[in-house]
Design a protein around this motif. Sequence first.
Motif, PDB file in Angstrom:
ATOM      1  N   THR A 263      -2.862 -16.517   7.374  1.00 14.22           N
ATOM      2  CA  THR A 263      -3.942 -16.906   8.269  1.00 14.22           C
ATOM      3  C   THR A 263      -4.969 -17.739   7.503  1.00 14.22           C
ATOM      4  O   THR A 263      -4.978 -17.750   6.268  1.00 14.22           O
ATOM      5  CB  THR A 263      -4.630 -15.674   8.867  1.00 14.22           C
ATOM      6  OG1 THR A 263      -5.230 -14.913   7.798  1.00 14.22           O
ATOM      7  CG2 THR A 263      -3.643 -14.795   9.618  1.00 14.22           C
ATOM      8  N   MET A 264      -5.841 -18.416   8.249  1.00 18.25           N
ATOM      9  CA  MET A 264      -6.871 -19.234   7.623  1.00 18.25           C
ATOM     10  C   MET A 264      -8.192 -18.997   8.348  1.00 18.25           C
ATOM     11  O   MET A 264      -8.273 -19.181   9.571  1.00 18.25           O
ATOM     12  CB  MET A 264      -6.478 -20.715   7.719  1.00 18.25           C
ATOM     13  CG  MET A 264      -7.502 -21.705   7.187  1.00 18.25           C
ATOM     14  SD  MET A 264      -7.865 -21.526   5.418  1.00 18.25           S
ATOM     15  CE  MET A 264      -6.216 -21.615   4.699  1.00 18.25           C
ATOM     16  N   GLY A 271      -5.243 -15.127   4.718  1.00 20.89           N
ATOM     17  CA  GLY A 271      -5.085 -13.720   5.061  1.00 20.89           C
ATOM     18  C   GLY A 271      -3.634 -13.318   5.237  1.00 20.89           C
ATOM     19  O   GLY A 271      -2.760 -14.168   5.461  1.00 20.89           O
ATOM     20  N   PRO A 272      -3.337 -12.008   5.172  1.00 25.39           N
ATOM     21  CA  PRO A 272      -1.965 -11.505   5.284  1.00 25.39           C
ATOM     22  C   PRO A 272      -1.420 -11.604   6.697  1.00 25.39           C
ATOM     23  O   PRO A 272      -2.177 -11.692   7.667  1.00 25.39           O
ATOM     24  CB  PRO A 272      -2.089 -10.044   4.853  1.00 25.39           C
ATOM     25  CG  PRO A 272      -3.504  -9.681   5.211  1.00 25.39           C
ATOM     26  CD  PRO A 272      -4.312 -10.923   4.962  1.00 25.39           C
ATOM     27  N   ILE A 273      -0.111 -11.554   6.800  1.00 23.94           N
ATOM     28  CA  ILE A 273       0.576 -11.653   8.094  1.00 23.94           C
ATOM     29  C   ILE A 273       1.701 -10.622   8.143  1.00 23.94           C
ATOM     30  O   ILE A 273       2.001  -9.958   7.148  1.00 23.94           O
ATOM     31  CB  ILE A 273       1.144 -13.078   8.312  1.00 23.94           C
ATOM     32  CG1 ILE A 273       2.017 -13.525   7.117  1.00 23.94           C
ATOM     33  CG2 ILE A 273       0.007 -14.072   8.473  1.00 23.94           C
ATOM     34  CD1 ILE A 273       3.421 -13.083   7.112  1.00 23.94           C
ATOM     35  N   LYS A 297      -5.462 -10.685  -3.025  1.00 21.75           N
ATOM     36  CA  LYS A 297      -6.223 -10.386  -4.249  1.00 21.75           C
ATOM     37  C   LYS A 297      -5.452  -9.472  -5.202  1.00 21.75           C
ATOM     38  O   LYS A 297      -6.036  -8.614  -5.878  1.00 21.75           O
ATOM     39  CB  LYS A 297      -7.583  -9.789  -3.893  1.00 21.75           C
ATOM     40  CG  LYS A 297      -8.460 -10.750  -3.096  1.00 21.75           C
ATOM     41  CD  LYS A 297      -9.820 -10.161  -2.795  1.00 21.75           C
ATOM     42  CE  LYS A 297     -10.678 -11.163  -2.027  1.00 21.75           C
ATOM     43  NZ  LYS A 297     -12.017 -10.613  -1.701  1.00 21.75           N
ATOM     44  N   GLY A 298      -4.144  -9.659  -5.238  1.00 21.29           N
ATOM     45  CA  GLY A 298      -3.316  -8.937  -6.197  1.00 21.29           C
ATOM     46  C   GLY A 298      -2.942  -7.521  -5.808  1.00 21.29           C
ATOM     47  O   GLY A 298      -2.492  -6.740  -6.661  1.00 21.29           O
ATOM     48  N   ALA A 299      -3.098  -7.157  -4.556  1.00 21.05           N
ATOM     49  CA  ALA A 299      -2.748  -5.795  -4.115  1.00 21.05           C
ATOM     50  C   ALA A 299      -1.272  -5.505  -4.376  1.00 21.05           C
ATOM     51  O   ALA A 299      -0.421  -6.390  -4.279  1.00 21.05           O
ATOM     52  CB  ALA A 299      -3.055  -5.648  -2.626  1.00 21.05           C
ATOM     53  N   LYS A 300      -0.977  -4.246  -4.721  1.00 29.26           N
ATOM     54  CA  LYS A 300       0.402  -3.875  -5.060  1.00 29.26           C
ATOM     55  C   LYS A 300       1.355  -4.012  -3.878  1.00 29.26           C
ATOM     56  O   LYS A 300       2.557  -4.240  -4.074  1.00 29.26           O
ATOM     57  CB  LYS A 300       0.430  -2.426  -5.586  1.00 29.26           C
ATOM     58  CG  LYS A 300      -0.254  -2.256  -6.942  1.00 29.26           C
ATOM     59  CD  LYS A 300      -0.163  -0.818  -7.413  1.00 29.26           C
ATOM     60  CE  LYS A 300      -0.841  -0.651  -8.764  1.00 29.26           C
ATOM     61  NZ  LYS A 300      -0.762   0.767  -9.253  1.00 29.26           N
ATOM     62  N   ASP A 301       0.841  -3.845  -2.664  1.00 28.03           N
ATOM     63  CA  ASP A 301       1.683  -3.946  -1.472  1.00 28.03           C
ATOM     64  C   ASP A 301       1.418  -5.243  -0.700  1.00 28.03           C
ATOM     65  O   ASP A 301       1.547  -5.302   0.513  1.00 28.03           O
ATOM     66  CB  ASP A 301       1.467  -2.746  -0.548  1.00 28.03           C
ATOM     67  CG  ASP A 301       0.005  -2.610  -0.111  1.00 28.03           C
ATOM     68  OD1 ASP A 301      -0.859  -3.310  -0.688  1.00 28.03           O
ATOM     69  OD2 ASP A 301      -0.272  -1.811   0.800  1.00 28.03           O
ATOM     70  N   SER A 302       1.026  -6.292  -1.420  1.00 27.46           N
ATOM     71  CA  SER A 302       0.657  -7.557  -0.791  1.00 27.46           C
ATOM     72  C   SER A 302       1.860  -8.280  -0.189  1.00 27.46           C
ATOM     73  O   SER A 302       3.018  -7.979  -0.503  1.00 27.46           O
ATOM     74  CB  SER A 302      -0.004  -8.490  -1.814  1.00 27.46           C
ATOM     75  OG  SER A 302       0.962  -8.909  -2.774  1.00 27.46           O
ATOM     76  N   ASN A 303       1.572  -9.240   0.670  1.00 30.54           N
ATOM     77  CA  ASN A 303       2.610 -10.132   1.203  1.00 30.54           C
ATOM     78  C   ASN A 303       3.380 -10.797   0.071  1.00 30.54           C
ATOM     79  O   ASN A 303       4.606 -10.941   0.129  1.00 30.54           O
ATOM     80  CB  ASN A 303       1.981 -11.222   2.071  1.00 30.54           C
ATOM     81  CG  ASN A 303       1.716 -10.810   3.498  1.00 30.54           C
ATOM     82  OD1 ASN A 303       1.176 -11.589   4.278  1.00 30.54           O
ATOM     83  ND2 ASN A 303       2.068  -9.588   3.885  1.00 30.54           N
TER      84      ASN A 303
END
Length: 342
Positions: A263-264, A271-273, A297-303
């Motif tokens: 997303t923008m 942003g995540p999708i 921002k580097g989250a372990k469960d990120s996209n």
Amino acid sequence: MRKKIYIGSFVIFTFMLIAGMYFSLPYYVSKPGMAKELAPIITVENGFKEKGNFMLTTVRMGRANIYSYLEAKMRKYEEIYPVDMILNKQETEEEYNVRQLHLMAASKLNAIEVAYRKAGLPVHYKYKGIYVMQVLPGMPAASALQAGDKIYKIDGQTFSSSDKFISYVGKKRAGDKVTLTFSRKKAEQSVTLTLKPLKQDPKRAGIGITLVDDKEIVVDPKVKVKTDDIGGPSAGLMFTLEIYNQLTKEDLTKGYQIAGTGTMDIEGNVGPIGGIEQKIVAADKAGADIFFAPNEKGAKDSNYQAALETARDIKTKMKIIPVDTFDEAVQYLEKLPIQKQK
């Protein structure tokens, strides 16, 4: 006699097969969609051409029947979701589709604003009214309005934002009447409704709709973004890259096939999708060289982490690039060497 039994059994079996196709289960099934080139979709007036391509990626989503449910159970990159994970509370499928189309519309506006500001060009908005996103059951609007209706006058007055529209109605009490002028399928209509107390806040009165601004962005040079029936906000990043690339002389594609998702917002944040794994599969099938994935921002469960895992699993040669902002994506592309001809 035996022949009649066989014929009867065959008819029943055939009927059950056909019924299975049309009987909806309380689930949705999603599967890899497509990776679509953006140059034919987005046109900046007198914009610069590109040697490579930016591509949006999609997920195919539909209500499950018996066969699509069983198929999704057996296939790795098809997912099954309960209805309440897809539809908002009291939301119909029609309202869901309208919501997705308006999320896409908002995504396009944000992409245009971010790209033009990045290119040093001014951006203005023209407010046109509000769109009905959802009509709440048991409220006055339920008898007259539908998702997708465009309201542009109330009691003969126009407003410069949805906030002012809400403020105007918010000053009224239960039992007061309002006259709405709206359009549906380009036909103008008018209706007078009596306000009722809101279920979530009985001290306030309303007509029972959720809404979103209908506004037009004004930029020079002009830009057209034709998305037809593609819904959702997930193409925001790729829209922004394509628009910016057509506005600037340097070709950021440098001959590469570049896919991605995210997303923008108007600040340029990515942003995540949902469905990142399926979009990796779609981009790989389309021959993408690079895929931008929301880094969160580097989250372990990120996209990005999910995209990496999928890329390894399908053994793609596509490079997965994490991004948190539009600027990060541009900086990455600016440092890329020009693609050698294959």
